[in-house]
Enzyme design. Structure first.
Site, PDB file in Angstrom:
ATOM      1  N   ARG A  43       0.845  -1.191   0.000  1.00  0.00           N
ATOM      2  CA  ARG A  43       0.000   0.000   0.000  1.00  0.00           C
ATOM      3  C   ARG A  43       0.883   1.244   0.000  1.00  0.00           C
ATOM      4  NH1 ARG A  43       1.836   1.672   4.011  1.00  0.00           N
ATOM      5  NH2 ARG A  43       0.708   3.612   3.755  1.00  0.00           N
ATOM      6  N   GLY A  44       0.218   2.423  -0.142  1.00  0.00           N
ATOM      7  CA  GLY A  44       0.962   3.666  -0.269  1.00  0.00           C
ATOM      8  C   GLY A  44       1.175   3.931  -1.754  1.00  0.00           C
ATOM      9  N   ALA A  45       0.945   5.176  -2.175  1.00  0.00           N
ATOM     10  CA  ALA A  45       0.876   5.465  -3.618  1.00  0.00           C
ATOM     11  C   ALA A  45       2.119   5.016  -4.413  1.00  0.00           C
ATOM     12  CB  ALA A  45       0.588   6.956  -3.816  1.00  0.00           C
ATOM     13  N   ARG A  82      -7.127  -0.538  -7.046  1.00  0.00           N
ATOM     14  CA  ARG A  82      -7.544   0.532  -6.111  1.00  0.00           C
ATOM     15  C   ARG A  82      -7.601   1.821  -6.933  1.00  0.00           C
ATOM     16  NH1 ARG A  82      -4.311   1.081  -0.669  1.00  0.00           N
ATOM     17  NH2 ARG A  82      -6.255   2.056   0.025  1.00  0.00           N
ATOM     18  N   GLN A  90      -2.616   2.423   9.977  1.00  0.00           N
ATOM     19  CA  GLN A  90      -1.295   2.483   9.343  1.00  0.00           C
ATOM     20  C   GLN A  90      -0.313   3.297  10.189  1.00  0.00           C
ATOM     21  OE1 GLN A  90      -4.211   2.887   7.790  1.00  0.00           O
ATOM     22  NE2 GLN A  90      -4.131   2.347   5.631  1.00  0.00           N
ATOM     23  N   ASP A 118      -2.035  10.671  -2.320  1.00  0.00           N
ATOM     24  CA  ASP A 118      -2.368   9.608  -3.261  1.00  0.00           C
ATOM     25  C   ASP A 118      -2.582  10.159  -4.656  1.00  0.00           C
ATOM     26  OD1 ASP A 118      -3.159   8.477  -0.461  1.00  0.00           O
ATOM     27  OD2 ASP A 118      -2.826   6.798  -1.831  1.00  0.00           O
ATOM     28  N   LYS A 122      -4.906  10.063   2.906  1.00  0.00           N
ATOM     29  CA  LYS A 122      -5.633   9.254   3.880  1.00  0.00           C
ATOM     30  C   LYS A 122      -6.687  10.051   4.638  1.00  0.00           C
ATOM     31  CE  LYS A 122      -5.349   5.742   4.375  1.00  0.00           C
ATOM     32  NZ  LYS A 122      -6.301   4.854   3.639  1.00  0.00           N
TER      33      LYS A 122
HETATM   34  O1  MRU Z   1      -4.770   3.212   2.132  1.00  0.00           O
HETATM   35  P1  MRU Z   1      -3.279   3.411   2.090  1.00  0.00           P
HETATM   36  O2  MRU Z   1      -2.586   2.876   3.291  1.00  0.00           O
HETATM   37  O3  MRU Z   1      -2.685   2.916   0.792  1.00  0.00           O
HETATM   38  O4  MRU Z   1      -3.098   5.000   2.112  1.00  0.00           O
HETATM   39  C1  MRU Z   1      -1.817   5.542   1.989  1.00  0.00           C
HETATM   40  C2  MRU Z   1      -1.780   7.018   2.115  1.00  0.00           C
HETATM   41  O5  MRU Z   1      -2.775   7.673   2.234  1.00  0.00           O
HETATM   42  C3  MRU Z   1      -0.438   7.657   2.003  1.00  0.00           C
HETATM   43  O6  MRU Z   1      -0.404   8.838   2.757  1.00  0.00           O
HETATM   44  C4  MRU Z   1      -0.139   8.005   0.540  1.00  0.00           C
HETATM   45  O7  MRU Z   1      -0.317   6.902  -0.286  1.00  0.00           O
HETATM   46  C5  MRU Z   1       1.231   8.522   0.370  1.00  0.00           C
HETATM   47  S1  MRU Z   1       2.408   7.263   0.690  1.00  0.00           S
HETATM   48  C6  MRU Z   1       3.956   7.795   0.487  1.00  0.00           C
END
Ligand code: MRU
Length: 329
Positions: A44-46, A82, A185, A226, A237
């Protein structure tokens, strides 16, 4: 430690649903398995989603000839696994466009991985410089939400890379991590990463963030993204928007840290960003245990949109955009 890697024809990644209690490596050798891992947030995470999607196309190419209906179906299921983080669809498309063979796809995926790694280092430096400019060249207290560290990228991260760089420069008093309900998270992953980097930190419930800002508990708020729309509106988030309102109220700089790969100039504003709805279960239960009155319905937007008017600046790997000074993307 790398979040994910291509090893002998499959993708291996740290299963983030098991952290912090177990550090387990998941080996994924089918596209369906990878899509399921993305959807349950094992990865997860962009930026990490972008890299996972990129290697996913190589996996697809190793199973079915590029251009065949089966390959195209795999590409579609990867790019739509996603919806909110632009990196996923963008990197899947980038690799699919050159995937004449597994090797060609792998080469492009490896390029994406190393670009993201270099981007994290650059964002850490640019962001730490900006914090010093905004707050003064003194140790700071930085508030953050969700997980934006190496786990969410390739290494180091986005907002957490800035915190790590501040720590390495001896300019971090403490990081204040929001727990990040419903999937925690912040509590599970960010505290794990901060502890591994030896950075002082404390954890707070999400709703304490704006109040603690009002009480002067932090000098700066740093978040990831994201998707950053062309006008600067930023999806991140759920809870980021509340934090931006708290920052504005307290007069604390609110910084978005994201690589150029997360900036989406084809999306005009935040109103156009699709927000993932993860369903009621994650809200009415915690760790698989029902916490709400049986039968209660839930609302579960995984992300929110912070309007550009509440963002002091965007730090990417190549530039700082000072929205507070009227600069635009
Ligand atoms: O649902 P997630 O855990 O994938 O959400 C992640 C976030 O919102 C992060 O802040 C975003 O992807 C930036 S990660 C470097």
């Amino acid at each position: 430690m790398r979040t994910l890697a291509w090893v002998d024809g499959a993708i291996e990644l740290i299963d983030q649903t098991k952290l912090p209690h177990q550090v387990e490596t998941l080996r994924l050798d089918t596209v369906d398995g990878l899509v399921a891992a993305i959807q349950r947030l094992s990865v997860r995470g962009a930026p990490a989603l972008g890299v996972a999607g990129a290697y996913g196309v190589a996996l697809a190419a190793s199973k079915n000839a590029p251009g065949s209906p089966a390959f195209d179906a795999d590409v579609t299921s990867l790019r739509t696994a996603r919806p909110t983080a632009v990196n996923l669809a963008r990197m899947v498309d980038r690799v699919a466009a050159v995937a004449t063979s597994t090797e060609a796809a792998l080469e492009e995926a490896r390029s994406i991985e190393s670009e993201e790694l270099m981007a994290s280092v650059a964002m850490g430096n640019l962001g730490a410089d900006l914090v010093a400019e905004l707050v003064g060249d003194r140790p700071v207290r930085a508030m953050t939400i969700c997980n934006t560290g190496g786990l969410a990228t390739v290494e180091r991260g986005t907002a957490l890379a800035v915190i790590q760089t501040l720590h390495e420069r001896d300019l971090l008093v403490e990081a204040l991590a929001l727990e990040t309900r419903p999937l925690l998270q912040g509590a599970r992953l960010t505290t794990w990463e901060l502890q591994r980097m030896g950075a002082p930190h404390r954890l707070l419930v999400d709703s304490a963030g704006p109040f603690l800002l009002a009480r002067g508990a932090a000098d700066v708020v740093l978040i990831g993204a994201d998707r950053v729309a062309a006008n600067g509106d930023t999806a991140n988030k759920i809870g980021s928007f509340s934090l931006s309102l708290g920052s504005r109220h307290a007069g604390v700089p609110f910084l978005v840290v994201a690589p150029e790969s997360t900036v989406d100039m084809t999306t005009a504003s935040g109103a156009e960003i699709e927000i993932e709805d993860r369903g009621a279960d994650e809200v009415v239960s915690l760790g698989g245990e029902l916490i709400a009155n049986p039968g209660t319905e839930g609302i579960n937007p995984a992300f929110d949109v912070t309007p550009v008017a509440l963002i002091t600046a965007l730090v990417t790997d190549t530039r700082v955009v000072r929205f507070d000074r009227g600069q635009v993307l």
